[in-house]
Design a protein around this motif. Structure first.
Motif, PDB file in Angstrom:
ATOM      1  N   ALA A   1       0.850  -1.243   0.045  1.00 18.93           N
ATOM      2  CA  ALA A   1       0.067  -0.146   0.030  1.00 18.93           C
ATOM      3  C   ALA A   1       0.890   1.391  -0.018  1.00 18.93           C
ATOM      4  CB  ALA A   1      -0.801  -0.092   1.232  1.00 18.93           C
ATOM      5  N   PHE A   2       1.973   1.268   0.751  1.00 19.93           N
ATOM      6  CA  PHE A   2       2.607   2.345   0.915  1.00 19.93           C
ATOM      7  C   PHE A   2       3.457   2.636  -0.217  1.00 19.93           C
ATOM      8  CE2 PHE A   2       3.614   1.879   5.778  1.00 19.93           C
ATOM      9  CZ  PHE A   2       2.447   2.320   5.913  1.00 19.93           C
ATOM     10  N   GLY A   3       3.835   1.580  -1.017  1.00 19.21           N
ATOM     11  CA  GLY A   3       4.516   1.563  -2.605  1.00 19.21           C
ATOM     12  C   GLY A   3       3.746   2.059  -3.668  1.00 19.21           C
TER      13      GLY A   3
ATOM     14  N   VAL B   1      -5.298   8.444  11.861  1.00 14.67           N
ATOM     15  CA  VAL B   1      -4.716   9.484  11.172  1.00 14.67           C
ATOM     16  C   VAL B   1      -3.942   8.704  10.081  1.00 14.67           C
ATOM     17  CG1 VAL B   1      -2.949  11.317  10.947  1.00 14.67           C
ATOM     18  CG2 VAL B   1      -4.597  11.010  13.093  1.00 14.67           C
ATOM     19  N   SER B   2      -3.335   7.762  10.324  1.00 15.63           N
ATOM     20  CA  SER B   2      -2.654   6.844   9.214  1.00 15.63           C
ATOM     21  C   SER B   2      -3.308   6.467   8.140  1.00 15.63           C
ATOM     22  CB  SER B   2      -1.590   5.917   9.934  1.00 15.63           C
ATOM     23  OG  SER B   2      -1.065   5.275   8.871  1.00 15.63           O
ATOM     24  N   GLU B   3      -4.496   5.931   8.669  1.00 19.42           N
ATOM     25  CA  GLU B   3      -5.523   5.356   7.470  1.00 19.42           C
ATOM     26  C   GLU B   3      -6.137   6.419   6.754  1.00 19.42           C
ATOM     27  OE1 GLU B   3      -9.237   2.385   8.011  1.00 19.42           O
ATOM     28  OE2 GLU B   3      -9.019   3.793   9.701  1.00 19.42           O
ATOM     29  N   ARG B   4      -6.564   7.562   7.661  1.00 17.23           N
ATOM     30  CA  ARG B   4      -7.269   8.667   6.822  1.00 17.23           C
ATOM     31  C   ARG B   4      -6.196   9.209   5.703  1.00 17.23           C
ATOM     32  NH1 ARG B   4      -9.118   9.750  11.797  1.00 17.23           N
ATOM     33  NH2 ARG B   4      -7.727  11.162  12.445  1.00 17.23           N
ATOM     34  N   ASN B   5      -4.907   9.346   6.133  1.00 15.82           N
ATOM     35  CA  ASN B   5      -3.863  10.025   5.089  1.00 15.82           C
ATOM     36  C   ASN B   5      -3.746   8.944   3.916  1.00 15.82           C
ATOM     37  OD1 ASN B   5      -3.683  12.243   6.677  1.00 15.82           O
ATOM     38  ND2 ASN B   5      -1.832  11.792   7.863  1.00 15.82           N
ATOM     39  N   LEU B   6      -3.538   7.722   4.140  1.00 15.20           N
ATOM     40  CA  LEU B   6      -3.210   6.869   3.243  1.00 15.20           C
ATOM     41  C   LEU B   6      -4.424   6.490   2.319  1.00 15.20           C
ATOM     42  CD1 LEU B   6      -1.144   4.816   2.201  1.00 15.20           C
ATOM     43  CD2 LEU B   6      -2.152   3.083   3.659  1.00 15.20           C
ATOM     44  N   MET B   7      -5.700   6.649   2.724  1.00 15.03           N
ATOM     45  CA  MET B   7      -6.770   6.457   2.056  1.00 15.03           C
ATOM     46  C   MET B   7      -7.029   7.744   1.262  1.00 15.03           C
ATOM     47  SD  MET B   7      -8.135   3.549   2.565  1.00 15.03           S
ATOM     48  CE  MET B   7      -9.547   3.530   1.866  1.00 15.03           C
ATOM     49  N   ALA B   8      -6.663   8.912   1.635  1.00 16.64           N
ATOM     50  CA  ALA B   8      -6.886  10.040   1.022  1.00 16.64           C
ATOM     51  C   ALA B   8      -5.901  10.215  -0.328  1.00 16.64           C
ATOM     52  CB  ALA B   8      -6.542  11.142   1.805  1.00 16.64           C
ATOM     53  N   ALA B   9      -4.651   9.634   0.027  1.00 19.48           N
ATOM     54  CA  ALA B   9      -3.619   9.634  -1.140  1.00 19.48           C
ATOM     55  C   ALA B   9      -4.055   8.687  -1.948  1.00 19.48           C
ATOM     56  CB  ALA B   9      -2.437   9.345  -0.455  1.00 19.48           C
ATOM     57  N   PHE B  10      -4.541   7.450  -1.535  1.00 21.48           N
ATOM     58  CA  PHE B  10      -4.735   6.543  -2.514  1.00 21.48           C
ATOM     59  C   PHE B  10      -6.016   6.895  -3.502  1.00 21.48           C
ATOM     60  CE2 PHE B  10      -7.108   2.493  -3.707  1.00 21.48           C
ATOM     61  CZ  PHE B  10      -5.864   1.740  -4.108  1.00 21.48           C
ATOM     62  N   ALA B  11      -6.883   7.471  -2.908  1.00 23.52           N
ATOM     63  CA  ALA B  11      -8.135   8.151  -3.618  1.00 23.52           C
ATOM     64  C   ALA B  11      -7.628   9.046  -4.698  1.00 23.52           C
ATOM     65  CB  ALA B  11      -9.067   8.730  -2.772  1.00 23.52           C
ATOM     66  N   ARG B  12      -6.467   9.983  -4.358  1.00 24.23           N
ATOM     67  CA  ARG B  12      -6.130  10.852  -5.382  1.00 24.23           C
ATOM     68  C   ARG B  12      -5.130   9.801  -6.397  1.00 24.23           C
ATOM     69  NH1 ARG B  12      -4.503  13.762  -0.578  1.00 24.23           N
ATOM     70  NH2 ARG B  12      -2.366  12.931  -0.826  1.00 24.23           N
ATOM     71  N   LEU B  13      -4.804   8.994  -5.932  1.00 25.93           N
ATOM     72  CA  LEU B  13      -3.824   8.356  -7.156  1.00 25.93           C
ATOM     73  C   LEU B  13      -4.640   7.481  -8.121  1.00 25.93           C
ATOM     74  CD1 LEU B  13      -0.872   7.383  -7.721  1.00 25.93           C
ATOM     75  CD2 LEU B  13      -1.258   5.370  -6.256  1.00 25.93           C
ATOM     76  N   THR B  14      -5.867   6.709  -7.558  1.00 27.40           N
ATOM     77  CA  THR B  14      -6.438   6.106  -8.199  1.00 27.40           C
ATOM     78  C   THR B  14      -7.855   6.676  -8.858  1.00 27.40           C
ATOM     79  OG1 THR B  14      -7.692   5.123  -6.396  1.00 27.40           O
ATOM     80  CG2 THR B  14      -5.865   3.896  -7.075  1.00 27.40           C
ATOM     81  N   GLY B  15      -8.189   7.824  -8.234  1.00 29.92           N
ATOM     82  CA  GLY B  15      -9.455   8.269  -8.632  1.00 29.92           C
ATOM     83  C   GLY B  15     -10.733   7.775  -8.254  1.00 29.92           C
ATOM     84  N   GLU B  16     -10.454   6.623  -7.089  1.00 32.65           N
ATOM     85  CA  GLU B  16     -11.498   6.187  -6.402  1.00 32.65           C
ATOM     86  C   GLU B  16     -12.505   7.063  -5.371  1.00 32.65           C
ATOM     87  OE1 GLU B  16     -11.026   2.276  -4.652  1.00 32.65           O
ATOM     88  OE2 GLU B  16      -9.634   1.816  -6.118  1.00 32.65           O
TER      89      GLU B  16
END
Length: 221
Positions: free
Chosen positions: A163-165, A206-221
């Motif tokens: 996920a981090f990758g 906090v970690s979950e929210r930050n990671l999910m927000a970054a993932f959403a930006r990356l994938t457009g989900e």
């Protein structure tokens, strides 16, 4: 009892699978990377049949995926998988920390991981900081003195690293948590496991929210 050729191949495949999992945890094998069967078998010094068994084991664990007529790739986590990882982390890490003994051997490993992260931060090695962070959380689980949980959490750590990758800025992802890890450690060492667990619960949120927000930006989900 005499070991058969199948037993030998299976044992070797499990060892190699653990080695490749460690390379995923270390950030060397990144999501979406295609694995060349010929090149990897030569690099590892094993037969292609053994490597195929390795691929089967890691595909079963969700770390690789096989695409017909295309080959084998390092898995790319979905948003649902990330949510589930954090759910599992809360179930395992928070109780382990709340009940942790301040003089447990794992506390030494927690110290070493935080010190390592701070040193790597000074060098600008953010991938290394991410690995040290995973070592810190692995040590938290070790507070529970459960070999089964330790083995299970190693799988969780590998999926977390995938996920981090996916994200382009490991500094943005990992920098805020070095001091948070230090704070958690200090609370545990002071004998207040519940306070350390409360800090970890906020940390994971906090970690979950930050990671999910970054993932959403990356994938457009």
């Amino acid at each position: 009892m005499t070991m058969t050729a199948h037993d030998l191949i299976s044992g070797l495949a499990e060892q190699v699978a653990l080695s490749l999992r460690d390379r995923i945890i270390g950030g060397e094998l990144t999501p979406g990377l295609r694995l060349s069967e010929t090149r990897l078998a030569a690099e590892l010094g094993i037969s292609r049949n053994t490597l195929r068994e390795v691929f089967r084991l890691l595909t079963r664990d969700g770390l690789l995926r096989h695409e017909p007529n295309r080959g084998v790739f390092v898995a790319t986590p979905s948003m649902a998988a990330i949510l589930d990882i954090y759910r599992v982390r809360r179930l395992i890490e928070i109780p382990a920390l709340a009940q942790g003994w301040p003089r447990h051997a794992a506390v030494v490993k927690m110290h070493a991981a935080v010190d390592k992260a701070e040193g790597l931060k000074a060098q600008g090695d953010w991938r290394g900081v991410g690995s040290a962070n995973m070592e810190f959380h692995t040590a938290i689980v070790a507070l529970a003195d459960s070999p089964r949980l330790d083995r299970f959490f190693a799988q969780v750590v590998a999926e977390m690293r995938l996920a981090f990758g996916l994200l382009g800025s490991p500094e943005e992802l990992h920098a805020p948590y070095i001091q948070r890890n230090r704070d958690i450690l200090q609370r545990l060492e002071a004998g207040d496991g519940p306070a350390a667990a409360g800090e970890l619960e906020r940390y994971l949120g906090v970690s979950e929210r930050n990671l999910m927000a970054a993932f959403a930006r990356l994938t457009g989900e």
